[in-house]
Design a protein around this motif. Structure first.
Motif, PDB file in Angstrom:
ATOM      1  N   LEU A   5       0.817  -1.208   0.000  1.00  7.61           N
ATOM      2  CA  LEU A   5       0.000   0.000   0.000  1.00  7.61           C
ATOM      3  C   LEU A   5       0.855   1.265   0.000  1.00  7.61           C
ATOM      4  N   VAL A   6       1.905   1.259   0.810  1.00 13.50           N
ATOM      5  CA  VAL A   6       2.776   2.437   0.888  1.00 13.50           C
ATOM      6  C   VAL A   6       3.516   2.642  -0.431  1.00 13.50           C
ATOM      7  N   ILE A   7       4.046   1.584  -0.989  1.00 14.45           N
ATOM      8  CA  ILE A   7       4.765   1.693  -2.268  1.00 14.45           C
ATOM      9  C   ILE A   7       3.816   2.109  -3.386  1.00 14.45           C
ATOM     10  N   GLY A   8       2.624   1.529  -3.409  1.00 13.46           N
ATOM     11  CA  GLY A   8       1.637   1.902  -4.420  1.00 13.46           C
ATOM     12  C   GLY A   8       1.211   3.359  -4.289  1.00 13.46           C
ATOM     13  N   GLY A   9       1.005   3.820  -3.061  1.00  7.19           N
ATOM     14  CA  GLY A   9       0.650   5.222  -2.834  1.00  7.19           C
ATOM     15  C   GLY A   9       1.766   6.154  -3.264  1.00  7.19           C
ATOM     16  N   PHE A  10       3.006   5.785  -2.957  1.00  2.00           N
ATOM     17  CA  PHE A  10       4.147   6.604  -3.360  1.00  2.00           C
ATOM     18  C   PHE A  10       4.243   6.699  -4.878  1.00  2.00           C
ATOM     19  N   ILE A  11       4.066   5.584  -5.560  1.00  2.00           N
ATOM     20  CA  ILE A  11       4.141   5.586  -7.024  1.00  2.00           C
ATOM     21  C   ILE A  11       3.009   6.430  -7.619  1.00  2.00           C
ATOM     22  N   LYS A  12       1.797   6.288  -7.058  1.00  2.00           N
ATOM     23  CA  LYS A  12       0.662   7.056  -7.558  1.00  2.00           C
ATOM     24  C   LYS A  12       0.893   8.557  -7.382  1.00  2.00           C
ATOM     25  N   ILE A  13       1.349   8.962  -6.212  1.00  2.00           N
ATOM     26  CA  ILE A  13       1.606  10.380  -5.959  1.00  2.00           C
ATOM     27  C   ILE A  13       2.736  10.891  -6.844  1.00  2.00           C
ATOM     28  N   SER A  14       3.765  10.072  -7.053  1.00  2.00           N
ATOM     29  CA  SER A  14       4.887  10.482  -7.896  1.00  2.00           C
ATOM     30  C   SER A  14       4.448  10.699  -9.336  1.00  2.00           C
ATOM     31  N   VAL A  15       3.632   9.793  -9.858  1.00  2.00           N
ATOM     32  CA  VAL A  15       3.161   9.921 -11.242  1.00  2.00           C
ATOM     33  C   VAL A  15       2.264  11.149 -11.387  1.00  2.00           C
ATOM     34  N   LEU A  16       1.372  11.375 -10.407  1.00  2.00           N
ATOM     35  CA  LEU A  16       0.491  12.534 -10.484  1.00  2.00           C
ATOM     36  C   LEU A  16       1.268  13.852 -10.370  1.00  2.00           C
ATOM     37  N   LEU A  17       2.287  13.892  -9.502  1.00  2.00           N
ATOM     38  CA  LEU A  17       3.117  15.094  -9.395  1.00  2.00           C
ATOM     39  C   LEU A  17       3.897  15.325 -10.686  1.00  2.00           C
ATOM     40  N   TYR A  18       4.420  14.258 -11.271  1.00  2.00           N
ATOM     41  CA  TYR A  18       5.145  14.382 -12.538  1.00  2.00           C
ATOM     42  C   TYR A  18       4.225  14.931 -13.635  1.00  2.00           C
ATOM     43  N   ALA A  19       2.998  14.416 -13.693  1.00  3.65           N
ATOM     44  CA  ALA A  19       2.041  14.897 -14.696  1.00  3.65           C
ATOM     45  C   ALA A  19       1.705  16.368 -14.461  1.00  3.65           C
ATOM     46  N   ALA A  20       1.572  16.762 -13.195  1.00  3.05           N
ATOM     47  CA  ALA A  20       1.280  18.164 -12.889  1.00  3.05           C
ATOM     48  C   ALA A  20       2.439  19.064 -13.294  1.00  3.05           C
ATOM     49  N   VAL A  21       3.663  18.620 -13.052  1.00  2.00           N
ATOM     50  CA  VAL A  21       4.839  19.416 -13.407  1.00  2.00           C
ATOM     51  C   VAL A  21       4.952  19.552 -14.920  1.00  2.00           C
ATOM     52  N   ALA A  25       4.407  23.007 -16.991  1.00  5.65           N
ATOM     53  CA  ALA A  25       5.504  23.498 -17.826  1.00  5.65           C
ATOM     54  C   ALA A  25       5.037  23.707 -19.267  1.00  5.65           C
ATOM     55  N   ASN A  26       4.223  22.800 -19.784  1.00  6.04           N
ATOM     56  CA  ASN A  26       3.696  22.971 -21.143  1.00  6.04           C
ATOM     57  C   ASN A  26       2.722  24.140 -21.218  1.00  6.04           C
ATOM     58  N   LEU A  27       1.923  24.313 -20.186  1.00  9.51           N
ATOM     59  CA  LEU A  27       0.929  25.379 -20.181  1.00  9.51           C
ATOM     60  C   LEU A  27       1.585  26.757 -20.191  1.00  9.51           C
ATOM     61  N   PHE A  28       2.627  26.915 -19.395  1.00  9.01           N
ATOM     62  CA  PHE A  28       3.293  28.206 -19.288  1.00  9.01           C
ATOM     63  C   PHE A  28       4.564  28.297 -20.133  1.00  9.01           C
ATOM     64  N   LYS A  29       4.801  27.294 -20.983  1.00  9.06           N
ATOM     65  CA  LYS A  29       5.946  27.263 -21.912  1.00  9.06           C
ATOM     66  C   LYS A  29       7.275  27.453 -21.187  1.00  9.06           C
ATOM     67  N   ILE A  30       7.462  26.691 -20.110  1.00  9.76           N
ATOM     68  CA  ILE A  30       8.710  26.715 -19.352  1.00  9.76           C
ATOM     69  C   ILE A  30       9.616  25.637 -19.916  1.00  9.76           C
ATOM     70  N   LYS A  31      10.860  26.005 -20.234  1.00  8.02           N
ATOM     71  CA  LYS A  31      11.763  25.073 -20.902  1.00  8.02           C
ATOM     72  C   LYS A  31      12.312  24.010 -19.964  1.00  8.02           C
ATOM     73  N   SER A  32      12.432  24.307 -18.681  1.00  7.08           N
ATOM     74  CA  SER A  32      12.963  23.348 -17.716  1.00  7.08           C
ATOM     75  C   SER A  32      11.887  22.987 -16.693  1.00  7.08           C
ATOM     76  N   PRO A  33      11.149  21.896 -16.918  1.00  5.48           N
ATOM     77  CA  PRO A  33      10.069  21.538 -16.001  1.00  5.48           C
ATOM     78  C   PRO A  33      10.558  21.181 -14.593  1.00  5.48           C
ATOM     79  N   SER A  34      11.819  20.804 -14.455  1.00  2.83           N
ATOM     80  CA  SER A  34      12.317  20.412 -13.133  1.00  2.83           C
ATOM     81  C   SER A  34      12.315  21.588 -12.151  1.00  2.83           C
ATOM     82  N   ARG A  35      12.301  22.814 -12.669  1.00  2.67           N
ATOM     83  CA  ARG A  35      12.255  23.985 -11.788  1.00  2.67           C
ATOM     84  C   ARG A  35      10.918  24.083 -11.056  1.00  2.67           C
ATOM     85  N   LEU A  36       9.894  23.435 -11.584  1.00  3.31           N
ATOM     86  CA  LEU A  36       8.563  23.510 -10.989  1.00  3.31           C
ATOM     87  C   LEU A  36       8.283  22.421  -9.968  1.00  3.31           C
ATOM     88  N   SER A  37       9.152  21.435  -9.851  1.00  2.00           N
ATOM     89  CA  SER A  37       8.843  20.291  -8.994  1.00  2.00           C
ATOM     90  C   SER A  37       8.733  20.673  -7.521  1.00  2.00           C
TER      91      SER A  37
END
Length: 96
Positions: A5-21, A25-37
């Motif tokens: 459960l903990v590993i699955g929750g971590f993976i789910k949150i990581s994927v959702l955060l990655y998608a948000a970043v 970045a695409n919405l605001f045309k930022i060249k380095s998405p890692s700055r938003l993490s």
């Protein structure tokens, strides 16, 4: 079981955060998405702690409040509106 459960929750949150970043970045045309993490991570952490302070409140928000605020418009209102727009655009193309 708890480890899965903990590993699955971590993976789910990581994927959702990655998608948000990436989406932000695409919405605001930022060249380095890692700055938003970090900023988005802090925003998510702040919002998670302010929306529900305990598990009972979390369940109430997720099952009662969110169902009518988010799911009903997304599942019941927006698709018919998009279908109506598609029909109107299609009818306009056929006339031309």
């Amino acid at each position: 079981f708890m480890l899965a459960l903990v590993i699955g929750g971590f993976i789910k949150i990581s994927v959702l955060l990655y998608a948000a970043v990436i989406g932000t970045a695409n919405l605001f045309k930022i060249k380095s998405p890692s700055r938003l993490s970090y900023p988005l991570g802090f925003i998510i952490l702040f919002m998670a702690s302010t929306i529900a302070s305990n598990f009972q409140e979390h369940l109430h928000e997720g099952l009662k409040v969110e169902m009518f605020i988010l799911h009903m418009p997304i599942l019941a209102i927006i698709p018919p509106l998009l279908l109506l727009v598609a029909f109107l655009k299609n009818r306009k193309k056929q006339r031309e």
